[in-house]
Design a protein around this motif. Structure first.
Motif, PDB file in Angstrom:
ATOM      1  N   VAL A   1       4.983   3.856   6.579  1.00  0.00           N
ATOM      2  CA  VAL A   1       4.950   5.662   6.423  1.00  0.00           C
ATOM      3  C   VAL A   1       6.655   5.327   5.759  1.00  0.00           C
ATOM      4  CG1 VAL A   1       4.081   6.129   8.719  1.00  0.00           C
ATOM      5  CG2 VAL A   1       5.930   5.052   8.817  1.00  0.00           C
ATOM      6  N   LEU A   2       7.183   6.706   5.471  1.00  0.00           N
ATOM      7  CA  LEU A   2       8.276   7.036   5.098  1.00  0.00           C
ATOM      8  C   LEU A   2       9.018   7.930   6.813  1.00  0.00           C
ATOM      9  CD1 LEU A   2       7.763   8.815   1.931  1.00  0.00           C
ATOM     10  CD2 LEU A   2       9.055   6.812   2.127  1.00  0.00           C
ATOM     11  N   LEU A   3      10.142   7.439   6.324  1.00  0.00           N
ATOM     12  CA  LEU A   3      11.408   7.158   7.999  1.00  0.00           C
ATOM     13  C   LEU A   3      12.231   8.664   7.299  1.00  0.00           C
ATOM     14  CD1 LEU A   3      11.760   7.885  10.368  1.00  0.00           C
ATOM     15  CD2 LEU A   3      12.877   5.914  10.350  1.00  0.00           C
ATOM     16  N   VAL A   4      11.729   9.788   7.385  1.00  0.00           N
ATOM     17  CA  VAL A   4      12.663  10.704   6.682  1.00  0.00           C
ATOM     18  C   VAL A   4      13.898  11.587   7.751  1.00  0.00           C
ATOM     19  CG1 VAL A   4      12.692  13.465   5.454  1.00  0.00           C
ATOM     20  CG2 VAL A   4      10.929  11.740   5.451  1.00  0.00           C
ATOM     21  N   ASP A   5      15.611  11.417   6.780  1.00  0.00           N
ATOM     22  CA  ASP A   5      16.976  12.155   7.693  1.00  0.00           C
ATOM     23  C   ASP A   5      17.590  12.479   7.487  1.00  0.00           C
ATOM     24  OD1 ASP A   5      18.233  12.571  10.109  1.00  0.00           O
ATOM     25  OD2 ASP A   5      18.619   9.737  10.523  1.00  0.00           O
TER      26      ASP A   5
ATOM     27  N   GLY B   1      11.068  17.239   6.022  1.00  0.00           N
ATOM     28  CA  GLY B   1       9.908  16.655   4.993  1.00  0.00           C
ATOM     29  C   GLY B   1       8.839  16.897   5.095  1.00  0.00           C
ATOM     30  N   VAL B   2       8.495  18.436   5.478  1.00  0.00           N
ATOM     31  CA  VAL B   2       7.604  19.524   5.348  1.00  0.00           C
ATOM     32  C   VAL B   2       7.032  19.075   4.091  1.00  0.00           C
ATOM     33  CG1 VAL B   2       6.206  21.444   5.096  1.00  0.00           C
ATOM     34  CG2 VAL B   2       7.259  20.715   7.548  1.00  0.00           C
ATOM     35  N   ARG B   3       8.472  19.269   2.936  1.00  0.00           N
ATOM     36  CA  ARG B   3       7.974  19.452   1.503  1.00  0.00           C
ATOM     37  C   ARG B   3       7.628  18.198   1.154  1.00  0.00           C
ATOM     38  NH1 ARG B   3      11.469  23.654  -0.610  1.00  0.00           N
ATOM     39  NH2 ARG B   3      10.100  22.692  -2.419  1.00  0.00           N
TER      40      ARG B   3
ATOM     41  N   PRO C   1       0.988  -1.625  -0.168  1.00  0.00           N
ATOM     42  CA  PRO C   1       0.192  -0.123   0.227  1.00  0.00           C
ATOM     43  C   PRO C   1       0.991   1.424   0.061  1.00  0.00           C
ATOM     44  CG  PRO C   1       0.481  -0.856   2.342  1.00  0.00           C
ATOM     45  CD  PRO C   1       1.192  -2.046   1.157  1.00  0.00           C
ATOM     46  N   ARG C   2       0.195   2.211  -0.913  1.00  0.00           N
ATOM     47  CA  ARG C   2       0.919   3.720  -0.359  1.00  0.00           C
ATOM     48  C   ARG C   2       1.396   4.012   0.434  1.00  0.00           C
ATOM     49  NH1 ARG C   2      -0.743   9.167  -0.377  1.00  0.00           N
ATOM     50  NH2 ARG C   2       0.235  10.627  -2.404  1.00  0.00           N
ATOM     51  N   PRO C   3       2.604   4.431   1.313  1.00  0.00           N
ATOM     52  CA  PRO C   3       2.719   5.365   2.561  1.00  0.00           C
ATOM     53  C   PRO C   3       1.254   5.760   2.786  1.00  0.00           C
ATOM     54  CG  PRO C   3       4.385   5.596   1.074  1.00  0.00           C
ATOM     55  CD  PRO C   3       3.489   4.949   0.425  1.00  0.00           C
ATOM     56  N   VAL C   4       0.803   6.101   4.094  1.00  0.00           N
ATOM     57  CA  VAL C   4      -0.294   7.086   4.851  1.00  0.00           C
ATOM     58  C   VAL C   4       0.502   7.922   5.067  1.00  0.00           C
ATOM     59  CG1 VAL C   4      -1.005   5.145   5.216  1.00  0.00           C
ATOM     60  CG2 VAL C   4       0.045   5.638   7.222  1.00  0.00           C
ATOM     61  N   GLY C   5       1.866   8.277   5.540  1.00  0.00           N
ATOM     62  CA  GLY C   5       2.603   9.966   6.037  1.00  0.00           C
ATOM     63  C   GLY C   5       3.947   9.642   5.815  1.00  0.00           C
ATOM     64  N   VAL C   6       4.461  10.707   6.565  1.00  0.00           N
ATOM     65  CA  VAL C   6       5.630  10.921   6.840  1.00  0.00           C
ATOM     66  C   VAL C   6       6.201  11.065   8.210  1.00  0.00           C
ATOM     67  CG1 VAL C   6       7.695  12.788   6.050  1.00  0.00           C
ATOM     68  CG2 VAL C   6       5.727  12.466   4.651  1.00  0.00           C
ATOM     69  N   VAL C   7       7.408  10.780   8.591  1.00  0.00           N
ATOM     70  CA  VAL C   7       7.841  10.667  10.477  1.00  0.00           C
ATOM     71  C   VAL C   7       9.246  11.210  10.437  1.00  0.00           C
ATOM     72  CG1 VAL C   7       8.201   9.785  11.823  1.00  0.00           C
ATOM     73  CG2 VAL C   7       5.761   8.903  11.036  1.00  0.00           C
ATOM     74  N   THR C   8       9.757  12.360  10.643  1.00  0.00           N
ATOM     75  CA  THR C   8      11.113  12.605  10.751  1.00  0.00           C
ATOM     76  C   THR C   8      11.289  12.012  11.784  1.00  0.00           C
ATOM     77  OG1 THR C   8      10.751  15.032  11.266  1.00  0.00           O
ATOM     78  CG2 THR C   8       9.832  14.776   9.084  1.00  0.00           C
ATOM     79  N   VAL C   9      13.186  12.104  11.455  1.00  0.00           N
ATOM     80  CA  VAL C   9      14.309  11.877  12.889  1.00  0.00           C
ATOM     81  C   VAL C   9      14.713  13.232  13.483  1.00  0.00           C
ATOM     82  CG1 VAL C   9      16.263  10.736  13.402  1.00  0.00           C
ATOM     83  CG2 VAL C   9      14.396   9.798  11.575  1.00  0.00           C
ATOM     84  N   ASP C  10      14.138  13.456  14.781  1.00  0.00           N
ATOM     85  CA  ASP C  10      14.794  14.536  15.684  1.00  0.00           C
ATOM     86  C   ASP C  10      16.665  14.458  15.260  1.00  0.00           C
ATOM     87  OD1 ASP C  10      15.149  16.804  17.298  1.00  0.00           O
ATOM     88  OD2 ASP C  10      14.284  15.132  19.161  1.00  0.00           O
TER      89      ASP C  10
END
Length: 724
Positions: free
Chosen positions: A687-691, A628-630, A607-616
């Protein structure tokens, strides 16, 4: 005797080189070395240019010594490719040669039996074998007692003043001490300045009398002129033009040759691009499987490929007399290393082209390799303390969990300590000997200054208006250095810097193509329970990150050059640039539509990712949050939140060295805020995990595990840069 010995030596030489005319004769210095080894049983150090015929000295000496009843010759040789060349050469002269190395373990027992039966004239071993516990304790003493001649090939590796220091070579001191009196010893190299020559002599014990003679060692050092090489430097403004130049001009270079790169990633990039442009080329690096290396070597020998695109893994390991060119796509950090590599060309032809195309990324790569130098005293003492406290030998993985050093630095450090007598390699790992040991800070600092001076010398080489061959020869303390009359500074540039629009567009497209796959971590590091982290074995599939993507590698010559400034020390933390966002969007689109992607249309597509999560992040929070916002905006997905550092964790103290230490520091360092956990449980999808960057992969692995445990069905890591 001398005259008859010379006649016999020349006869062996003719068999070695396949001369049927009966005219081939040894050079005077070749004969002098052979006479010293065979008639006088002396120790000799031969420093002569590549192609001079150093191997003829030890093969001819071997044949003569064997005829006189001596035991087999043992050649310590650093690279498998070099061993293969040497075995082929020996066979031509009727010399029975075999090898014991990591690639033929299944043949060891048979080879050892043949040695014991007197059926082997030459045994080639790698320096690493010398401190393999079984080989060192069971085979080496017997070998030393029966050796007729010991040869140390590429002997500059013994010296930490040299460009390719290898601690394993220093184990030779043990073998030298166990040789029967009067056993001749030969050390050879093409790349040693005066300092390295003196150090090699000291390390080998060739600086004084040896058993068969009251005289000191014979040192034969010749001029380093290479009459066939035409050196040049071509400075081009960026990586795309360098690739385009290769595409336009590779066919103009004579015969077949080698294109050297500084990194494995660059070798693979260049190989892919040149193949795309219709060239038959092969990649050759430390990542290349042994069978593929053999095939690549054979293809180049037979001129079935125009070039091998190689890292320094090929530096000392290849002998092709008619090699027509060597091109460096990026500058080595040492003139001595550069001379070593260009010396592969023009050994059996009248003319060979040698061209250096320096790059913007060169100095960053130099800094990375410099960071692998001998560790500081605190880290060394910590390692000795850990080994001393252990009740059993500790393997490298077990040590990694207790010592803040990467595997490669830890292994080299242990080898140096082993030579110094502070540790010992045994079955099962390493132990401390308890012998006193002093950290030689002055020597290590001197070596660091030497490396810095060599880097400056390479900068000067690219800009000098003097003869380039003369410059290199002076760097190697060649007292006979003089203008060559062939390089671009002596006679003018041989090659234009012009590139075609078509090749430049293709190069820009190839280097501008974003996207590198990131393999997830699948196994926990060894030894974690011993340091209080109860993680071991395979990471459960339900707690593993999925395969991820990076915009590029920092070692790439394409996106690497564009990404490095973002991560340079002192760079301000700013929102992500539009061109970077555009490239990330392309990566996401290719990922989604590719095999196994969520937009691939395959029946089993996830399934398509349902959201974006960033790493502190405490160093680049603005960059990561804006990315992450973009991504969320472009993908029309919600930005769900971020994985945060726990309140009591100081991120700057998290180790960036080896896997075990990094995981130890990261374990318990993150938390998933309650609001983010609620979102994950409600949405229940990927979810996409962005770093910003991944180096060891453990930040992504730990964060993904926490998100999966909090309700995400899959975690897809997405970062700007991958290290390595």
């Amino acid at each position: 005797m001398s005259e008859s010995l010379r006649t016999a030596a020349d006869a062996v030489l003719r068999r070695l080189v396949g001369d049927t005319t009966g005219t081939a004769r040894l050079r005077e210095d070749q004969w002098r070395a052979i006479e010293a080894l065979v008639a006088e049983r002396r120790r000799a150090l031969v420093v002569q240019r590549t192609g001079w015929g150093k191997s003829a000295v030890y093969f001819v000496a071997t044949a003569l010594l064997r005829e006189r009843g001596s035991g087999p010759t043992v050649i310590v040789s650093p690279l498998l490719a070099l061993m293969r060349n040497q075995i082929e050469a020996a066979t031509r002269a009727g010399i029975r040669a075999h090898t014991i190395n990591s690639a033929n373990v299944e043949e060891w027992d048979d080879v050892q039996a043949q040695v014991a039966a007197g059926e082997v004239d030459v045994l080639l071993v790698s320096p690493e074998r010398l401190n393999n516990p079984d080989f060192r304790d069971e085979i080496l003493p017997k070998l030393a007692s029966t050796t007729g001649l010991l040869v140390v090939d590429e002997a500059h590796c013994i010296s930490d003043w040299g460009h390719d220091f290898r601690p394993d070579y220093r184990r030779l001191r043990t073998m030298l001490a166990e040789l029967p009196p009067g056993t001749p010893v030969l050390a050879t190299t093409a790349t040693a300045n005066a300092r390295v020559t003196a150090d090699v002599a000291e390390q080998l014990g060739t600086g004084g009398p040896s058993g068969g003679s009251d005289e000191g060692a014979l040192v034969l050092r010749g001029p380093l002129e290479r009459e066939s090489l035409a050196l040049g430097v071509l400075r081009l403004p960026d990586a795309a033009r360098r690739l385009a130049w290769l595409a336009d001009h590779l066919d103009e270079l004579p015969g077949s040759g080698i294109v050297y790169t500084l990194t494995v990633a660059a070798a693979e990039e260049v190989t892919a691009f040149l193949r795309q442009r219709g060239y038959s080329v092969a990649s050759y690096s430390g990542r290349t499987e042994d069978a593929d290396r053999r095939a690549a070597e054979a293809d180049l020998q037979a001129n079935r490929v125009k070039a091998l695109v190689a890292t320094s893994a090929l530096g000392m390991g290849f002998d092709k007399p008619d090699l027509g060119f060597v091109v460096h796509l990026g500058s080595p950090s040492s003139p001595i290393a550069y001379y070593q590599q260009v010396g592969r060309a023009g050994r059996g032809v009248e003319h060979a082209d040698v061209l250096l195309l320096p790059g913007l990324e060169d100095e960053a790569i130099w800094r990375y390799f410099a960071s692998l130098a001998f560790p500081g005293e605190e880290q060394v003492r910590r390692t000795l303390e850990v080994l001393a406290a252990a009740d059993r030998p500790l393997s490298l993985p077990a040590l990694e969990a207790r010592v803040d050093l990467r595997r490669s630095r830890l292994e080299i450090m242990l080898k140096v300590l082993d030579v110094d007598g502070a540790v010992r390699r045994v079955r099962g790992g390493w132990t401390a000997t308890g012998q006193p040991w002093t950290y030689d800070a002055e020597r290590y600092a001197w070596v660091a200054r030497q490396r810095a001076a060599e880097q400056q010398a390479m900068r000067d080489y690219t800009t000098t208006t003097e003869c380039r061959m003369e410059y290199l020869r002076r760097q190697l303390d060649d007292e006979e250095a003089a203008p060559c009359g062939r390089c671009d500074n002596c006679v003018g540039a041989r090659f234009s810097a012009e590139v075609s629009a078509d090749a430049l567009d293709a190069a820009r497209a190839a280097l501008g193509r974003p996207g590198v796959e990131i393999e997830p971590r699948r196994m926990w590091p060894t030894g974690m329970p011993a340091v209080g982290v109860e993680l071991k074995g395979r990471i459960p599939a339900s707690e593993q990150a999925s395969s991820g993507r990076a915009l590029g590698r920092l070692s790439d010559i394409g996106w690497g050059n564009r990404l490095r400034p973002l991560f340079a020390e002192g760079t301000a933390d700013e929102p992500v640039r539009d061109d970077v966002v555009d490239a990330v969007v392309r990566v996401l689109a290719d990922w989604a539509k590719g095999p196994g992607g969520w937009a691939s249309g395959a029946p089993d597509a996830p399934p398509r990712p349902v959201g974006v999560v960033t790493v502190d992040s405490r160093t680049r929070p603005g960059l990561i949050e804006s990315l992450g916002v973009r991504i969320a905006e472009v993908g029309r997905m919600p930005l769900l939140g971020r994985v945060e550092y726990a309140d009591d964790v100081a991120p700057e103290r998290i180790s960036r060295s080896n896997s075990a230490q990094r995981l130890r520091a990261l374990h318990g360092a993150f938390s998933v805020p309650a609001e983010l956990a609620d979102h994950l449980r409600q949405l229940g999808g990927p979810v996409l995990l962005v770093d910003d960057m991944t180096e060891t992969g453990w930040t992504l692995a730990v964060a993904a595990r926490m998100l999966l445990r909090s309700g995400a069905s899959a975690v897809l890591p997405l970062v700007l840069a991958a290290q390595g």
